[in-house]
Write a protein that holds these residues in place. Structure first.
Motif, PDB file in Angstrom:
ATOM      1  N   LEU A 130      49.193  47.769  39.471  1.00  0.00           N
ATOM      2  CA  LEU A 130      48.689  49.103  38.999  1.00  0.00           C
ATOM      3  C   LEU A 130      47.330  49.109  38.485  1.00  0.00           C
ATOM      4  O   LEU A 130      46.560  49.644  38.770  1.00  0.00           O
ATOM      5  N   LYS A 131      47.235  48.013  37.639  1.00  0.00           N
ATOM      6  CA  LYS A 131      45.906  47.759  37.203  1.00  0.00           C
ATOM      7  C   LYS A 131      44.685  47.449  37.989  1.00  0.00           C
ATOM      8  O   LYS A 131      43.621  48.092  38.013  1.00  0.00           O
ATOM      9  N   GLU A 132      45.108  46.674  38.996  1.00  0.00           N
ATOM     10  CA  GLU A 132      43.945  46.429  40.250  1.00  0.00           C
ATOM     11  C   GLU A 132      43.723  47.779  40.816  1.00  0.00           C
ATOM     12  O   GLU A 132      42.538  48.056  41.013  1.00  0.00           O
ATOM     13  N   SER A 133      44.665  48.580  41.051  1.00  0.00           N
ATOM     14  CA  SER A 133      44.405  49.852  41.847  1.00  0.00           C
ATOM     15  C   SER A 133      43.652  50.945  40.833  1.00  0.00           C
ATOM     16  O   SER A 133      42.769  51.381  41.460  1.00  0.00           O
ATOM     17  N   LEU A 134      44.043  50.868  39.827  1.00  0.00           N
ATOM     18  CA  LEU A 134      43.379  51.939  38.743  1.00  0.00           C
ATOM     19  C   LEU A 134      41.939  51.467  38.610  1.00  0.00           C
ATOM     20  O   LEU A 134      41.066  52.423  38.811  1.00  0.00           O
ATOM     21  N   LEU A 135      41.877  50.128  38.274  1.00  0.00           N
ATOM     22  CA  LEU A 135      40.397  49.863  38.071  1.00  0.00           C
ATOM     23  C   LEU A 135      39.518  50.090  39.226  1.00  0.00           C
ATOM     24  O   LEU A 135      38.346  50.217  39.044  1.00  0.00           O
ATOM     25  N   ALA A 136      40.161  49.978  40.291  1.00  0.00           N
ATOM     26  CA  ALA A 136      39.446  49.893  41.704  1.00  0.00           C
ATOM     27  C   ALA A 136      38.653  51.302  41.676  1.00  0.00           C
ATOM     28  O   ALA A 136      37.629  51.599  41.957  1.00  0.00           O
ATOM     29  N   HIS A 137      39.621  52.583  41.450  1.00  0.00           N
ATOM     30  CA  HIS A 137      38.930  53.804  41.483  1.00  0.00           C
ATOM     31  C   HIS A 137      38.101  53.956  40.519  1.00  0.00           C
ATOM     32  O   HIS A 137      37.179  54.875  40.719  1.00  0.00           O
ATOM     33  N   ALA A 138      38.223  53.539  39.161  1.00  0.00           N
ATOM     34  CA  ALA A 138      37.498  53.540  38.021  1.00  0.00           C
ATOM     35  C   ALA A 138      36.018  53.078  38.407  1.00  0.00           C
ATOM     36  O   ALA A 138      34.874  53.819  38.227  1.00  0.00           O
ATOM     37  N   ILE A 139      35.985  51.853  39.019  1.00  0.00           N
ATOM     38  CA  ILE A 139      34.638  51.380  39.314  1.00  0.00           C
ATOM     39  C   ILE A 139      33.970  52.108  40.295  1.00  0.00           C
ATOM     40  O   ILE A 139      32.627  52.029  40.534  1.00  0.00           O
ATOM     41  N   GLU A 140      34.772  52.827  41.339  1.00  0.00           N
ATOM     42  CA  GLU A 140      34.177  53.565  42.406  1.00  0.00           C
ATOM     43  C   GLU A 140      33.438  54.553  41.592  1.00  0.00           C
ATOM     44  O   GLU A 140      32.221  55.023  41.971  1.00  0.00           O
ATOM     45  N   MET A 141      33.931  55.450  40.495  1.00  0.00           N
ATOM     46  CA  MET A 141      33.185  56.369  39.909  1.00  0.00           C
ATOM     47  C   MET A 141      31.973  55.968  38.813  1.00  0.00           C
ATOM     48  O   MET A 141      31.018  56.391  38.824  1.00  0.00           O
ATOM     49  N   PHE A 142      32.440  54.533  38.314  1.00  0.00           N
ATOM     50  CA  PHE A 142      31.389  54.099  37.324  1.00  0.00           C
ATOM     51  C   PHE A 142      31.111  52.715  37.739  1.00  0.00           C
ATOM     52  O   PHE A 142      31.920  51.775  37.252  1.00  0.00           O
ATOM     53  N   PRO A 143      30.310  52.323  38.754  1.00  0.00           N
ATOM     54  CA  PRO A 143      30.271  51.044  39.315  1.00  0.00           C
ATOM     55  C   PRO A 143      29.903  49.782  38.322  1.00  0.00           C
ATOM     56  O   PRO A 143      30.467  48.668  38.404  1.00  0.00           O
ATOM     57  N   PHE A 144      28.993  50.329  37.347  1.00  0.00           N
ATOM     58  CA  PHE A 144      28.746  49.194  36.324  1.00  0.00           C
ATOM     59  C   PHE A 144      30.047  48.695  35.456  1.00  0.00           C
ATOM     60  O   PHE A 144      29.911  47.546  34.881  1.00  0.00           O
ATOM     61  N   MET A 145      30.918  49.253  35.527  1.00  0.00           N
ATOM     62  CA  MET A 145      32.115  49.074  34.760  1.00  0.00           C
ATOM     63  C   MET A 145      32.890  47.778  35.197  1.00  0.00           C
ATOM     64  O   MET A 145      33.879  47.195  34.572  1.00  0.00           O
ATOM     65  N   ALA A 146      32.451  47.230  36.446  1.00  0.00           N
ATOM     66  CA  ALA A 146      33.046  46.124  36.972  1.00  0.00           C
ATOM     67  C   ALA A 146      32.662  44.650  36.051  1.00  0.00           C
ATOM     68  O   ALA A 146      33.172  43.955  36.136  1.00  0.00           O
ATOM     69  N   ASN A 147      31.682  44.973  35.200  1.00  0.00           N
ATOM     70  CA  ASN A 147      31.260  43.897  34.344  1.00  0.00           C
ATOM     71  C   ASN A 147      31.893  44.144  32.862  1.00  0.00           C
ATOM     72  O   ASN A 147      31.654  43.059  32.067  1.00  0.00           O
ATOM     73  N   LEU A 148      32.809  45.086  32.787  1.00  0.00           N
ATOM     74  CA  LEU A 148      33.381  45.169  31.468  1.00  0.00           C
ATOM     75  C   LEU A 148      34.784  44.185  31.538  1.00  0.00           C
ATOM     76  O   LEU A 148      35.307  43.898  32.274  1.00  0.00           O
ATOM     77  N   LYS A 149      35.139  43.908  30.210  1.00  0.00           N
ATOM     78  CA  LYS A 149      36.443  43.304  29.992  1.00  0.00           C
ATOM     79  C   LYS A 149      37.454  43.872  29.344  1.00  0.00           C
ATOM     80  O   LYS A 149      37.374  44.625  28.463  1.00  0.00           O
ATOM     81  N   LEU A 150      38.672  43.829  30.102  1.00  0.00           N
ATOM     82  CA  LEU A 150      39.853  44.531  29.430  1.00  0.00           C
ATOM     83  C   LEU A 150      40.370  43.947  28.185  1.00  0.00           C
ATOM     84  O   LEU A 150      39.950  42.495  27.897  1.00  0.00           O
ATOM     85  N   MET A 151      40.711  44.789  27.259  1.00  0.00           N
ATOM     86  CA  MET A 151      41.160  44.227  26.045  1.00  0.00           C
ATOM     87  C   MET A 151      42.710  44.527  25.797  1.00  0.00           C
ATOM     88  O   MET A 151      43.370  43.617  25.322  1.00  0.00           O
ATOM     89  N   ARG A 152      43.243  45.578  26.233  1.00  0.00           N
ATOM     90  CA  ARG A 152      44.685  45.462  26.413  1.00  0.00           C
ATOM     91  C   ARG A 152      45.450  46.490  27.453  1.00  0.00           C
ATOM     92  O   ARG A 152      44.257  47.419  27.989  1.00  0.00           O
TER      93      ARG A 152
END
Length: 415
Positions: free
Chosen positions: A310-332
């Protein structure tokens, strides 16, 4: 004000209160007028309104864990009223109005922040649906309008206007969209309820509900059995399980719902942004963290375990909307339990058991309904079964009458 704060800060002694926010746990009494099963936001809100506005204070809240430790602690704290049906819009609009006054009512900061919610439309069909939805919202007092792509870009300059090859055509802009601190809401209600004599029993698990001649007579717990005049069930994802103890079968299926948050980041996003096609929403907290949420897991489960898939699929969609978020680190990452009905609307009101009242089927929208749910459920209990007009459409018997309140699609991320 600055000089007052400085003077206070330089004092050698500070005023303090010896009154605890919540009294220490007591022994269960043998009888209560009302037993509320569930110590989340809905349970403590119902107790508060019963005590303050109806004078019913012989109330026990039974919570198997700790105060606000269920779905109240596992949501993303979104408040809104931009639903699809007239019944839904009227109900949630009243909740938004109550949220706006809670800090003053409690004399306790719930950190309410009006930020707006923007839902993206990527197809002509979605644009037509959003146009109708905006009109329904405006007709019943909501502040929602359809805006064009240029206005979307002005609201969120960092948004990719063509995520995953799906161009943003328009947006549903809900100006009343807001957030609040979820645990502060629960503690505010609990503190004010306990001041008025309501007992909150944590680590008290309900094991059975005793029914005689179609009426609840007692609730059995791991700390003993208590007699009662009425019972209110407000247990979110475990609604079907607890209702079965009273012999009630609910049309509810429970699914996990996951979310995650990054480390703090420089503020860049004020509104909550969701995509109807990508089934993902993104918001930034007051502390700078980026919160991601999406759809429920595709299988029923009473488990709040997070999953990599779920984390992979959800983050893939979020990065499509905000590409620069690919550089952020998850905390929890965390999950809650959603008690879903077939029409994506709650079940509130009477049950087949005479004095057993239902507060269930909230799915992904339980937190935002906390104040109005507590207020109307208190009215229902205090009147001994006279259903408030605002919640009448959400009765359990609507499924037998085939008069569902269809809110499927009202949350772009989860439905």
């Amino acid at each position: 004000m600055p000089f007052g704060l400085l003077k206070y800060g330089l004092k050698h002694e500070y005023p303090f209160s010896d009154h605890a926010d919540l009294p220490s746990n007591k022994a269960l009494k043998p009888h209560y007028d009302v037993v509320i099963i569930g110590g989340g936001g809905h349970g403590v809100a119902t107790a508060y309104y019963l005590a303050k506005y109806h004078g019913i204070t012989n109330v026990a809240i039974l919570e198997k864990g700790y105060l606000g430790g269920g779905n109240t602690a596992r949501n993303t704290a979104v408040i809104r009223s931009n639903y699809m049906t007239s019944e839904g819009v009227k109900f949630y609009s009243e909740s938004v109005k109550l949220f706006q006054k809670l800090s003053n009512e409690f004399d306790f900061n719930i950190m309410y922040s009006r930020r707006g919610q923007l839902t993206l439309a990527h197809t002509d069909a979605t644009v037509r649906a959003f146009r109708q939805r905006a009109e329904v919202n405006k007709h019943f007092g909501g502040k929602t309008e359809l805006i064009d792509a240029q206005q979307v870009k002005e609201l969120v300059p960092t948004l990719n206007m063509n995520p995953a090859g799906l161009p943003v055509l328009k947006g549903l802009w809900h100006m009343d969209g807001a957030t609040a601190r979820h645990d502060a809401v629960a503690w505010g209600y609990a503190r004010e309820a306990s001041k008025r004599g309501v007992e909150i029993h944590q680590l008290t698990e309900v094991q059975d509900v005793e029914v005689e001649q179609g009426k609840v007579t007692a609730v059995k717990t791991n700390r003993g059995t208590v007699q009662c005049h009425s019972v209110v069930q407000a247990v979110a994802g475990h609604s079907s399980v607890v209702a079965a103890m009273a012999g009630i079968r609910l049309p509810i299926v429970t699914y996990p719902l996951q979310a995650m948050v990054t480390q703090p980041f420089k503020p860049f996003l004020d509104p909550l942004v969701s995509s109807s096609a990508l089934h993902c929403y993104v918001q930034q907290t007051g502390r700078g963290e980026i919160v991601f949420g999406g759809g429920s897991d595709p299988y029923p489960l009473y488990n709040t375990q997070s999953t990599l898939e779920l984390k992979e699929s959800l983050l893939a969609h979020a990065i499509e909307m905000f590409p620069f978020m690919a550089n952020l680190k998850l905390m929890r990452q965390w999950a809650g339990l959603t008690d879903m009905t077939s029409d994506y609307s709650p079940i509130m009101g009477l049950s087949p058991v005479q004095n057993y009242y239902l507060d269930a089927g909230w799915g992904t929208w339980g937190f935002k309904s906390t104040p109005i749910c507590g207020k109307t459920m208190a009215q229902l209990v205090a009147s001994q079964g006279k259903v408030p007009e605002l919640i009448a459409p959400f009765s359990l018997d609507r499924f037998g009458r085939f008069q569902q309140v269809n809110e499927m699609g009202a949350t772009a991320a989860s439905h």
